[in-house]
Design a protein around this motif. Structure first.
Motif, PDB file in Angstrom:
ATOM      1  N   MET A  82       0.809  -1.223   0.000  1.00 21.70           N
ATOM      2  CA  MET A  82       0.000   0.000   0.000  1.00 21.70           C
ATOM      3  C   MET A  82       0.840   1.269   0.000  1.00 21.70           C
ATOM      4  O   MET A  82       0.309   2.363  -0.183  1.00 21.70           O
ATOM      5  CB  MET A  82      -0.929   0.005   1.212  1.00 21.70           C
ATOM      6  N   THR A  83       2.161   1.161   0.186  1.00 28.28           N
ATOM      7  CA  THR A  83       2.998   2.364   0.157  1.00 28.28           C
ATOM      8  C   THR A  83       3.294   2.830  -1.259  1.00 28.28           C
ATOM      9  O   THR A  83       3.768   3.960  -1.435  1.00 28.28           O
ATOM     10  CB  THR A  83       4.331   2.134   0.895  1.00 28.28           C
ATOM     11  N   TRP A  84       3.012   1.983  -2.273  1.00 28.90           N
ATOM     12  CA  TRP A  84       3.346   2.393  -3.647  1.00 28.90           C
ATOM     13  C   TRP A  84       2.265   2.140  -4.690  1.00 28.90           C
ATOM     14  O   TRP A  84       2.359   2.655  -5.794  1.00 28.90           O
ATOM     15  CB  TRP A  84       4.671   1.787  -4.086  1.00 28.90           C
ATOM     16  N   PHE A  85       1.216   1.401  -4.340  1.00 26.89           N
ATOM     17  CA  PHE A  85       0.078   1.313  -5.256  1.00 26.89           C
ATOM     18  C   PHE A  85      -1.188   0.961  -4.486  1.00 26.89           C
ATOM     19  O   PHE A  85      -1.130   0.305  -3.437  1.00 26.89           O
ATOM     20  CB  PHE A  85       0.330   0.311  -6.392  1.00 26.89           C
ATOM     21  N   PRO A  86      -2.355   1.416  -4.973  1.00 25.10           N
ATOM     22  CA  PRO A  86      -3.617   1.078  -4.311  1.00 25.10           C
ATOM     23  C   PRO A  86      -3.947  -0.383  -4.563  1.00 25.10           C
ATOM     24  O   PRO A  86      -3.910  -0.849  -5.709  1.00 25.10           O
ATOM     25  CB  PRO A  86      -4.625   2.018  -4.977  1.00 25.10           C
TER      26      PRO A  86
END
Length: 474
Positions: free
Chosen positions: A179-183
């Motif tokens: 979740m830190t780089w894509f939904p």
């Protein structure tokens, strides 16, 4: 995963068109009915997948079939621009749903091409489409976002997610860093295929899982397009960026290997990476055919304290030793192809990969698995090995602890002794084959072991997986 230098070893096709259905992705869906019309009454999807260790990880109400991620990353500014297009299927009449995303600024959301309302609530991106999505209906949600991604801190204190380095980023998502780089629908229960397109400054390399479909350079930037068609949990995706030396070849078994190695680690890594084909061949004989088309390694100079079994291409924070290579490679069967349904069952990943290390040592001139078992059992009752049972560690802080790895492996050795080598390896191969591309639970493994061996094994598993303290030897 190969852990923070504290366990024996932490963490670790057809072309899919955008919007196409990947029929091989298995998921436990609710009973599907025909898509309802625009006047259907819907309810909000749950904000989590129901895992007690990570209550907000994953989401309810839909299954993501495919992620199409288009990313641009500038290592000097540490700025990431992203566009994520998710092909999903509703499992209920869906009036609202969540995606896991933290730390990034969202600039727009559409559902089936129509602008949707959205808001942020902690790690949740809450999306309200213009009309209810009917149960059983395929839909596409597209999110545009950007910012400076930052790792999350896991309950055990380790960094997880998009971790910046001096020349790019070390991107390791277990258990909650996707979740830190894509939904994402970021729980292992929801597995998907991936297209990841990453643009970086010329001279840098961006590496993900699966096959490299192409790369091109223009105006001082290079774009890499990766595709993984096999079902993949979000935490096993990566988009690692750095200055890498690249090696590509195909093994005798037809596996496409792509190694990306930081030049500062190249000399130390070379003798170990050279053994990857033989390690995969050896593991294939024990566990059954290698479950993917691609393999390889990403060896970074990151000093984060662990390695991760990113699907098809394990991620190492420095040059690995042979035990770590064996461990992360074994995860391709146990953890990646056969995935968890709940984090409490993580011994099915880490215990299995650790026991693979023991078997490799045993069959390559090292200590026997029995000797390794005996040296561990000799530890006093006060040792951390006996701190909690591996079958249910009790919290997210414990899932990468010594009991999960070492006592998990000891459980498998006790099983091996109880049923004999012939049935033991039949059980491992059947487990990998029966759940290939899907999921498994401890209860299912216990049942399979009993069925194939013809023995009553509930007591053995209860003692070694679920009993507190140091078990008595049989």
């Amino acid at each position: 995963m190969t852990p923070l230098r504290r366990q024996p070893a932490r963490r670790r096709t057809a072309v899919l068109r955008p919007g196409a259905v990947l029929a091989t992705v298995p998921v436990a869906l609710a009973a599907l009915v025909g898509a309802t019309g625009p006047t259907a009454v819907g309810t909000a999807g749950a904000s989590g997948a129901g895992d007690p260790y990570f209550p907000l990880s994953g989401n309810g109400g839909y299954h993501v079939r495919h992620y199409d991620l288009t990313l641009g990353y500038d290592p000097s500014s540490r700025h990431l621009e992203g566009r994520a297009s998710l092909a999903a299927r509703a499992t209920q009449n869906l009036s609202r749903f969540d995606l896991d995303l933290t730390g990034m600024k969202v600039t727009g959301v559409t559902v089936d091409g129509t602008r949707a309302a959205f808001r942020r609530d902690g790690q949740e991106l809450v999306v309200t489409p213009g009309r209810t999505v009917g149960a059983g209906h395929d839909f596409r949600v597209t999110v545009t976002y950007g910012g400076t991604p930052k790792p999350v801190t896991d309950p055990d204190g380790s960094a997880d997610g998009w971790i910046p380095t001096d020349d790019g980023a070390f991107v390791a998502g277990e258990p909650q860093g996707a979740m830190t780089w894509f939904p994402a629908n970021s729980h292992p229960k929801d597995k998907s295929s991936y297209d990841i397109t990453i643009t970086v400054p010329q001279g840098r390399t961006a590496v993900a899982g699966g096959e490299l479909l192409g790369q091109h350079t223009a105006h001082g930037r290079t774009t890499f397009h990766w595709r993984e068609t096999q079902p993949t949990a979000a935490y096993l995706a990566t988009a690692t960026v750095g200055n890498f030396q690249v090696e590509r070849y195909t093994t005798r078994d037809g596996i496409h290997v792509y190694n990306a190695v930081d030049p500062r680690e190249a000399k130390a890594a070379a003798p170990v990476l050279k053994q990857l084909p033989s390690v995969l061949a050896w593991e294939s004989k024990l566990f059954g055919p290698y479950p993917f088309r691609s393999a390889g390694s990403i060896v970074d100079h990151a000093n984060v304290g662990y390695a991760l079994e990113t699907q098809t291409r394990p991620l190492y924070d420095s040059a690995p030793d042979i035990d770590t290579l064996v461990h992360e490679s074994a995860h391709q069967w146990f953890g990646d192809s056969v995935s968890l349904t709940a984090w409490k069952d993580i011994w099915l990943n880490e215990g299995f990969a650790t026991y693979a290390e023991w078997l490799y040592e045993e069959q390559h001139g090292g200590d026997s698995a029995q000797k390794t078992f005996d040296s561990l059992y000799a530890r006093p009752a006060s040792d951390e090995l006996w701190a909690y049972p591996p079958g249910d560690p009790g919290s997210g802080a414990n899932i990468f602890g010594t009991p999960v790895y070492a006592r998990g492996a000891m459980t498998l050795h006790e099983l091996r002794k109880a049923v004999g080598d012939r049935d033991f390896f039949r059980i491992l191969r059947a487990w990998a084959a029966d759940h290939r591309g899907g999921h498994g639970t401890t209860a299912q493994f216990v049942r399979l072991a009993g069925q194939l061996s013809g023995k009553h094994l509930d007591g053995l598993f209860h003692t070694w997986l679920f009993t507190k303290g140091k078990p008595n030897r049989a």
